[in-house]
Design an enzyme around this catalytic site. Structure first.
Site, PDB file in Angstrom:
ATOM      1  N   GLY A  89      41.181  29.510  35.960  1.00 36.58           N
ATOM      2  CA  GLY A  89      41.495  30.555  36.915  1.00 36.58           C
ATOM      3  C   GLY A  89      40.324  31.497  37.082  1.00 36.58           C
ATOM      4  O   GLY A  89      39.257  31.319  36.493  1.00 36.58           O
ATOM      5  N   GLY A  91      39.288  35.877  38.292  1.00 35.39           N
ATOM      6  CA  GLY A  91      39.714  37.234  38.594  1.00 35.39           C
ATOM      7  C   GLY A  91      38.518  38.093  38.867  1.00 35.39           C
ATOM      8  O   GLY A  91      37.376  37.607  38.931  1.00 35.39           O
ATOM      9  N   GLY A  92      38.739  39.386  39.020  1.00 34.96           N
ATOM     10  CA  GLY A  92      37.651  40.279  39.366  1.00 34.96           C
ATOM     11  C   GLY A  92      36.586  40.353  38.300  1.00 34.96           C
ATOM     12  O   GLY A  92      35.450  40.698  38.587  1.00 34.96           O
ATOM     13  N   MET A  93      36.924  40.043  37.061  1.00 34.38           N
ATOM     14  CA  MET A  93      35.927  40.134  35.994  1.00 34.38           C
ATOM     15  C   MET A  93      35.451  38.776  35.529  1.00 34.38           C
ATOM     16  O   MET A  93      34.821  38.658  34.492  1.00 34.38           O
ATOM     17  CB  MET A  93      36.510  40.917  34.816  1.00 34.38           C
ATOM     18  CG  MET A  93      36.331  42.408  34.943  1.00 34.38           C
ATOM     19  SD  MET A  93      34.616  42.881  35.164  1.00 34.38           S
ATOM     20  CE  MET A  93      33.951  42.467  33.576  1.00 34.38           C
ATOM     21  N   GLY A  94      35.730  37.699  36.266  1.00 43.60           N
ATOM     22  CA  GLY A  94      35.147  36.433  35.877  1.00 43.60           C
ATOM     23  C   GLY A  94      36.071  35.259  36.037  1.00 43.60           C
ATOM     24  O   GLY A  94      37.231  35.387  36.418  1.00 43.60           O
ATOM     25  N   VAL A  96      37.683  31.715  34.225  1.00 43.05           N
ATOM     26  CA  VAL A  96      38.125  31.265  32.916  1.00 43.05           C
ATOM     27  C   VAL A  96      38.182  29.748  32.919  1.00 43.05           C
ATOM     28  O   VAL A  96      38.736  29.134  33.843  1.00 43.05           O
ATOM     29  CB  VAL A  96      39.495  31.859  32.541  1.00 43.05           C
ATOM     30  CG1 VAL A  96      39.904  31.401  31.139  1.00 43.05           C
ATOM     31  CG2 VAL A  96      39.454  33.378  32.602  1.00 43.05           C
ATOM     32  N   LYS A 111      35.515  32.725  29.176  1.00 44.15           N
ATOM     33  CA  LYS A 111      35.478  33.602  30.338  1.00 44.15           C
ATOM     34  C   LYS A 111      34.025  33.830  30.717  1.00 44.15           C
ATOM     35  O   LYS A 111      33.225  34.303  29.898  1.00 44.15           O
ATOM     36  CB  LYS A 111      36.170  34.925  30.032  1.00 44.15           C
ATOM     37  CG  LYS A 111      36.347  35.816  31.242  1.00 44.15           C
ATOM     38  CD  LYS A 111      37.113  37.059  30.851  1.00 44.15           C
ATOM     39  CE  LYS A 111      37.780  37.683  32.065  1.00 44.15           C
ATOM     40  NZ  LYS A 111      38.572  38.856  31.682  1.00 44.15           N
ATOM     41  N   ASP A 204      45.518  47.437  32.132  1.00 42.84           N
ATOM     42  CA  ASP A 204      45.968  46.454  33.127  1.00 42.84           C
ATOM     43  C   ASP A 204      47.088  45.589  32.562  1.00 42.84           C
ATOM     44  O   ASP A 204      47.067  44.366  32.662  1.00 42.84           O
ATOM     45  CB  ASP A 204      44.796  45.582  33.572  1.00 42.84           C
ATOM     46  CG  ASP A 204      45.074  44.889  34.923  1.00 42.84           C
ATOM     47  OD1 ASP A 204      45.949  45.383  35.665  1.00 42.84           O
ATOM     48  OD2 ASP A 204      44.421  43.877  35.222  1.00 42.84           O
TER      49      ASP A 204
END
Length: 928
Positions: A89, A91-94, A96, A111, A204
Site C-alpha cells: 500500500g 500513503g502520504g508518508m511512503g 509499504v 516502508k 493519526d
C-alpha cells in the site's frame, strides 16, 4: 481566496481526500456542511491540479502542490539485505512493501519514503522522527521496528510484518461485538499509555492504522505522524508543526484542537480513539461531516460503553479522559469475567459430578496403566549450539524456528548476553552487549519481542528487545520471570517487601488488574517463575526459601483447590514446561543427585526420567509439536586455588570445590565439595586439605543427615566446625570435631541457620519464625543450653562474625536493607553498608589483619576486596552512612582486588579462592 485561518483545515481535508480511493472522494466532499462550501471548493481545486501523487503541502496552499512520483517500483529488488516481494500500500508518508529478511529468513514490512519527499528537509525530519518514535516503544500492541536505513538513495524503515487485516477492512463487514470493542479499546489505550509516557503522540489514530493479527488482538501501526512532546518550543520542528498552523492527521478522527492547528497532548489521541470505538461498535462514523463535532447518536452502544465513548468525544479536552491509562483501566473493568484467567466450570448437580468423577478415574487409570516409553539416549540428542563456554535458559519462538538463549557462565541470575539463532543450523547472533545479569528469556506470542529478567542487585525488572534485534529497554519494573499467560495476561514474580519476598502475580499487558496467584508463606521465600498449562487453568511455580530451591508447586489459577508440590519428592526444581496437550509436566530437578529432566503425568501421575548420565540438564522448553524438548547440557568444574607471593596452585582434588577458608592456624584450608546439583546451595560435603603435605580428607559428608551443608564456621581454636544442614526452612546446627576423633553431632535446641562461634564457648545463629514472617538472632551454648534471643529487632540474616568474635555482621531491615555490625555485648551497632553494596559478604583473615568484602554473593563470579587492618582494628574507616558504592571500598588505602567472589584472606599475603569453568550447550532431545 481562502482566509489564512482556513489553511490548516484545507490542508487536513486535502490530505484526507488524497488518502481515499478516487471513487470515494466525491462522497467525502459531499459530507461538508453548507457553511464549509468554500473549503470544499478549495480542496476540489487542489485535487484537480494534483496528478495523483501522495504527499503533504509544505508550500502555501495557494501554490500548486508538490509534483513528483512515488519511489520507483521496488518489487523484485533488494534494499540492503531485504528482498522486496510485493507492494502492500501507500500513503502520504511512503509506500509499504512486503519483503524477506535474507539474514534471518523472516517476512518483514518495509516502508519507503517517496523520492520527492526525500528531497525535503521537513519530510526527512519527519521520517527520522518516525524511526525514533517507534524504536523507543516496546509494547505488545505496538508494531515493532526492526531496522532503519538508507540504500542507494532510498530511505526505509523495516517493521514486523503483520498478517491479518486492519480495522477499516474489518468494518466493511459491519460493526464488531461490543465485548471485542472493549477488548480492542483496552489494548489500544494500553499502547497509547506507553507512548504518551515516553512523550510521544501518535496523532493519526484511525481504523486503517490499527491491525488485527491472527491471534485476535490489535496492534497500533504507523507512527509516521508521531510527535515528541518534550521538544523546546524554539526548535524548528515545533514551529513547523504547530506554530505555522500545519495540521497532520485524518479529519474524520481528528480532535477539534488538532484540526485548529493548536498545541495538543495525549488527550487528542484519546479523542481519535473515541471516534474509532464508536465506529467499531455502531458501524457508522462518529462525525460524518467534516469539522462538525456534534455528539453522535447513542444507538448501538450499551450504557456502560456509551459513558466511556462520549467522555472521549467531548470537544473540551478538560472533560475527556486525562490519561490513556485511566481509559485502559475503565475498559478492562468492563470486560466480562470470562475475559480474565480461564476458570474451570464446577457443576453442582450430583449426577454431573458423578459422571465427571468416573471420567477422572478412567483418565487416571489410562495414565497409570499405559506402558512407559523408554527415554532416548544421548546418541539421539541433537546439539544446537557449540560454544566453548556456556549458555543457559533456552527460549523457542512460537513458530519453532528461532532459538534464543543467554550466553554466560552462571545458571540463574548471572551476567550474560542474549543470543538468537535460526534452527537448525543458523549462525548465532548476539543481541545485547551490556553485561547485565539476565535470566529467563521468553518470546512474546507473536514472536516479535523477547522479554527477559534483569537484576541489578536490588531490583528485578523485565526488559524487552525487538526481534531479530534492536534496542533493549526496561519494560516492567519489579517483574521477574515473566511468562505470557492465558489470554492477554502476563505472569511474573513481584517483590513484596524489602526482604525480597517474591510472589507470582497475574495482570494484563499494561499491568492493570494485577492480582496475586501464589504467595509463598515466608517473607523471605521467593517464587521466581510460573509456567501456565495449555488450557490456562494451572501453573507450575518455581520457588525457593532462604536461597534453597524447593520442589515445583502446582497451583490452580482460580484457587479452587489447594496448591501442592509435584515432581520427585523433596527434589529441588529450577524450571518446568508442559506438553502441548497438557498431559505431562516436564520438570528440571536434582532428584537422584544431579539436575536432570523428568516428567510427571498431570495432575499427580507417575514420574518418568527423561535425561540422565554424568552431565546435567539446565532449563527445559518444549517444542510446539511436543515431540522434543530443548535443554542446556552442562559439564562443569570448580577447583580451589591457593595463592600468595610464590604464585598460585590448585589444592583441591576431585569434584566441584568452592567456598574455601583458612583454618585459624593458617596451615590448612577447608572447602565445600558439591556432591549433586547445579546450584551452590545444593548438597555438598566439607573437606580439609593440609597446605604443606597436600593431604586431603573429608570432614562431613551427607551420610550424617542426607541434607546439604549450606553455611559453616570454624571455632577460634580450630578444634570445631559448626555447619547448618538444611531442610528448606530452619536447619539443624551440627558440630564437627576437626580431629575426627569423634563423630559429628547436632546441637540440641539449635534449630536455625548461619552458625558462627562466639567469644565465650557459645554459638550465634538466626531463626526463622514458625510463620516465616521474620528472623531473629539467637545465642546458644555448645551443649544446647542457654538459648537466648539477643535482639527483638528482626533481621534478614546473620552474615558473619569478626575475627575477634566481638562483632556480629547482620543484614537488617529498614526502609531499605542495610548491613550492620552488632557488638556481642549489646552496645551500639555500626552501619557498614547500604544501597547497592548492602548484601556483600564480610570475612576476616584468621589473624584479623585483613578484611575481605565480596560481592555479589559467594559462589557466583564476582570480586573480593582485601583490606589491610591495623593492630586491634576490625574495620577500616567507614562513612557515617556506611559504604554505598563499590568504588568507596576500592579507594581504601592498600586495598587489593581479586576477581573471585569467594576469595578468602589468610596469613600475610596468602589467599584462597575457587576457579570455575563450565561448558554448557543446548541440545534437542526427542520425546517418545
Amino acid at each position: 481566496m481562502p482566509l489564512p485561518e482556513d489553511w490548516p483545515r484545507i490542508k487536513a481535508l486535502f490530505e484526507t481526500a488524497l488518502s481515499l480511493p478516487p471513487e470515494a472522494r466525491a462522497g467525502f466532499l459531499a459530507s461538508f456542511s453548507a457553511s464549509d462550501s468554500h473549503l470544499r471548493s478549495e480542496v476540489e481545486r487542489l485535487l484537480a491540479g494534483h496528478d495523483g501523487a501522495s504527499g503533504f503541502l509544505e508550500a502555501p496552499v495557494s501554490l500548486p502542490p508538490t509534483q513528483g512520483a512515488l519511489s520507483p517500483d521496488l518489487v523484485g529488488r533488494h534494499i540492503g539485505p531485504y528482498q522486496i516481494s510485493s507492494r502492500l500500500g501507500a500513503g502520504g508518508m511512503g509506500e509499504v512493501y512486503r519483503a524477506r529478511d535474507t539474514r534471518l529468513d523472516r517476512t518483514v514490512a518495509i516502508k519507503v519514503l517517496p523520492a520527492t519527499i526525500a528531497q525535503s528537509a521537513g519530510a526527512r525530519e519527519r521520517f527520522e522522527r518516525e524511526a525514533r518514535a517507534i524504536a523507543g516503544l516496546n509494547h505488545p500492541h505496538i508494531c515493532v521496528l526492526h531496522d532503519v536505513g538508507r540504500h542507494e538513495g532510498v530511505d526505509f524503515l523495516v517493521m514486523e510484518y503483520l498478517p491479518g487485516e486492519t480495522l477499516s477492512t474489518r468494518l466493511a463487514r459491519g460493526p464488531l461485538p461490543e465485548e471485542q470493542v472493549r477488548q480492542f479499546g483496552a489494548q489500544i489505550a494500553s499502547a497509547l499509555a506507553v507512548a504518551h509516557a515516553a512523550g510521544i503522540l501518535h496523532r493519526d489514530i484511525k481504523p486503517s492504522n490499527l491491525a488485527v493479527v491472527p491471534d485476535g488482538y490489535v496492534k497500533v501501526l504507523d507512527f509516521g505522524l508521531a510527535k515528541t512532546t518534550d521538544l523546546p518550543e524554539h526548535l524548528e520542528t515545533r514551529r513547523e508543526l504547530t506554530a505555522s498552523g500545519m495540521v497532520l492527521g485524518t479529519v474524520a478522527y481528528m480532535s477539534p484542537e488538532q484540526a485548529r492547528g493548536e498545541a495538543i497532548d495525549g488527550r487528542s489521541d484519546l479523542f481519535s480513539l473515541g471516534a474509532v470505538l464508536y465506529e467499531l461498535a455502531t458501524g457508522r462514523p462518529a462525525f460524518p461531516r467534516a469539522f462538525d463535532w456534534s455528539q453522535p447518536p447513542a444507538a448501538g452502544l450499551s450504557p456502560a460503553l456509551q459513558r466511556i465513548v462520549f467522555k472521549l468525544l467531548d470537544p473540551d479536552p478538560a472533560r475527556r479522559y486525562q490519561t490513556a491509562r485511566a481509559l485502559a483501566d475503565d475498559l478492562a473493568n468492563l470486560q466480562r469475567p470470562s475475559a480474565g484467567p480461564v476458570v474451570a466450570f464446577r457443576p453442582r448437580a450430583r449426577g454431573v459430578a458423578t459422571i465427571a468423577a468416573l471420567a477422572g478415574i478412567a483418565v487416571l487409570a489410562f495414565l497409570l496403566l499405559r506402558p512407559e516409553a523408554p527415554s532416548p539416549g544421548p546418541a539421539e540428542w541433537v546439539q544446537l549450539t557449540k560454544f566453548p563456554d556456556a549458555v543457559r535458559h533456552p527460549a523457542l519462538s512460537p513458530d519453532g524456528r528461532t532459538l534464543a538463549f543467554i550466553r554466560g557462565p552462571g545458571t540463574f541470575n548471572d551476567p550474560g548476553e542474549i543470543y538468537v539463532k535460526l534452527l537448525p543450523d543458523g549462525e548465532a547472533v548476539q543481541l545485547t552487549r551490556d553485561g547485565l545479569r539476565k535470566a529467563t528469556p521468553v518470546f512474546s506470542p507473536d514472536g516479535a519481542r523477547l522479554a527477559y529478567t534483569v537484576n541489578d542487585g536490588t531490583a528485578w525488572d523485565t526488559w524487552v528487545i525487538p526481534m531479530p534485534g534492536g534496542q533493549a529497554r526496561r519494560w516492567l519494573p519489579n517483574a521477574a520471570g515473566l511468562w505470557f499467560g492465558p489470554g492477554d495476561h502476563l505472569l511474573f514474580a513481584e517483590i513484596k517487601n524489602n526482604d525480597m519476598h517474591m510472589a507470582i502475580v497475574m495482570s494484563d499487558q499494561n499491568r492493570a488488574g494485577a492480582h496475586d496467584v501464589y504467595v509463598p508463606p515466608g517473607d523471605r521465600d521467593m517464587a521466581h517463575q510460573a509456567f501456565p498449562s495449555p488450557d490456562g487453568k494451572w501453573v507450575v511455580v518455581i520457588e525457593m526459601t532462604r536461597g534453597d530451591w524447593l520442589p515445583c508447586r502446582l497451583v490452580r489459577l482460580d484457587d479452587a483447590v489447594p496448591s501442592r508440590q509435584v515432581g520427585p519428592a523433596g527434589a529441588a526444581c529450577t524450571s518446568a514446561a508442559w506438553s502441548p496437550d497438557g498431559d505431562w509436566m516436564y520438570l528440571n530437578t536434582n532428584a537422584g543427585g544431579s539436575f536432570q529432566i523428568s516428567r510427571q503425568a498431570f495432575p499427580n501421575g507417575r514420574i518418568e526420567q527423561v535425561t540422565s548420565g554424568p552431565t546435567e540438564a539446565e532449563g527445559v522448553i518444549m517444542a510446539a509439536d511436543g515431540r522434543s524438548l530443548i535443554t542446556a547440557i552442562a559439564q562443569r568444574q570448580s577447583v580451589v586455588v591457593f595463592g600468595g607471593p610464590g604464585g598460585e596452585r590448585q589444592i583441591s582434588l576431585e569434584g566441584f570445590a568452592f567456598d574455601p577458608r583458612f583454618t585459624p592456624d593458617g596451615r590448612s584450608v577447608v572447602y565445600r565439595v558439591l556432591t549433586a546439583g547445579i546450584g551452590y546451595s545444593g548438597p555438598s560435603g566439607l573437606r580439609r586439605v593440609d597446605l604443606e603435605s597436600g593431604h586431603d580428607e573429608s570432614l562431613l559428608d551427607l551420610s550424617v543427615a542426607g541434607r546439604p551443608s549450606l553455611v559453616y564456621d570454624l571455632s577460634p581454636d580450630g578444634r570445631l566446625l559448626a555447619a547448618a544442614l538444611a531442610d528448606h526452612r530452619n536447619e539443624d546446627i551440627w558440630l564437627v570435631p576437626m580431629d575426627r576423633r569423634s563423630a559429628p553431632r547436632p546441637i540440641p535446641n539449635a534449630r536455625g541457620s548461619r552458625p558462627f562461634f562466639g567469644p565465650a564457648g557459645d554459638l550465634y545463629f538466626d531463626v526463622v519464625s514458625p510463620d516465616g514472617a521474620s528472623s531473629h538472632v539467637f545465642r546458644i551454648g555448645l551443649d544446647g543450653t542457654g538459648l537466648t534471643k539477643i535482639s527483638e529487632q528482626p533481621v534478614v540474616g546473620l552474615r558473619g562474625i569478626s575475627a575477634d568474635r566481638q562483632w556480629l555482621i547482620v543484614r537488617v531491615r529498614g526502609e531499605q536493607s542495610e548491613m550492620a555490625a552488632w557488638p556481642v555485648d549489646g552496645g551500639r551497632p555500626v552501619r557498614l553498608a547500604s544501597g547497592a553494596v548492602n548484601d556483600y559478604s564480610w570475612a576476616w583473615a584468621p589473624d584479623g589483619r585483613q578484611l575481605a568484602i565480596s560481592g555479589p554473593t559467594p559462589g557466583l563470579d564476582g570480586f573480593t576486596y582485601v583490606i589491610p587492618l591495623g593492630p586491634g582494628e576490625m574495620f577500616p574507616e567507614i562513612p557515617a552512612a556506611g559504604f554505598r558504592a563499590q568504588d568507596e571500598i576500592a579507594r581504601i588505602p592498600g586495598t587489593r582486588r581479586h576477581d573471585y567472589s569467594d576469595a578468602a584472606p589468610g596469613p600475610g599475603e596468602a589467599y584462597v579462592f575457587s576457579r570455575r569453568s563450565t561448558q554448557r550447550n543446548l541440545f534437542r532431545i526427542p520425546i517418545r
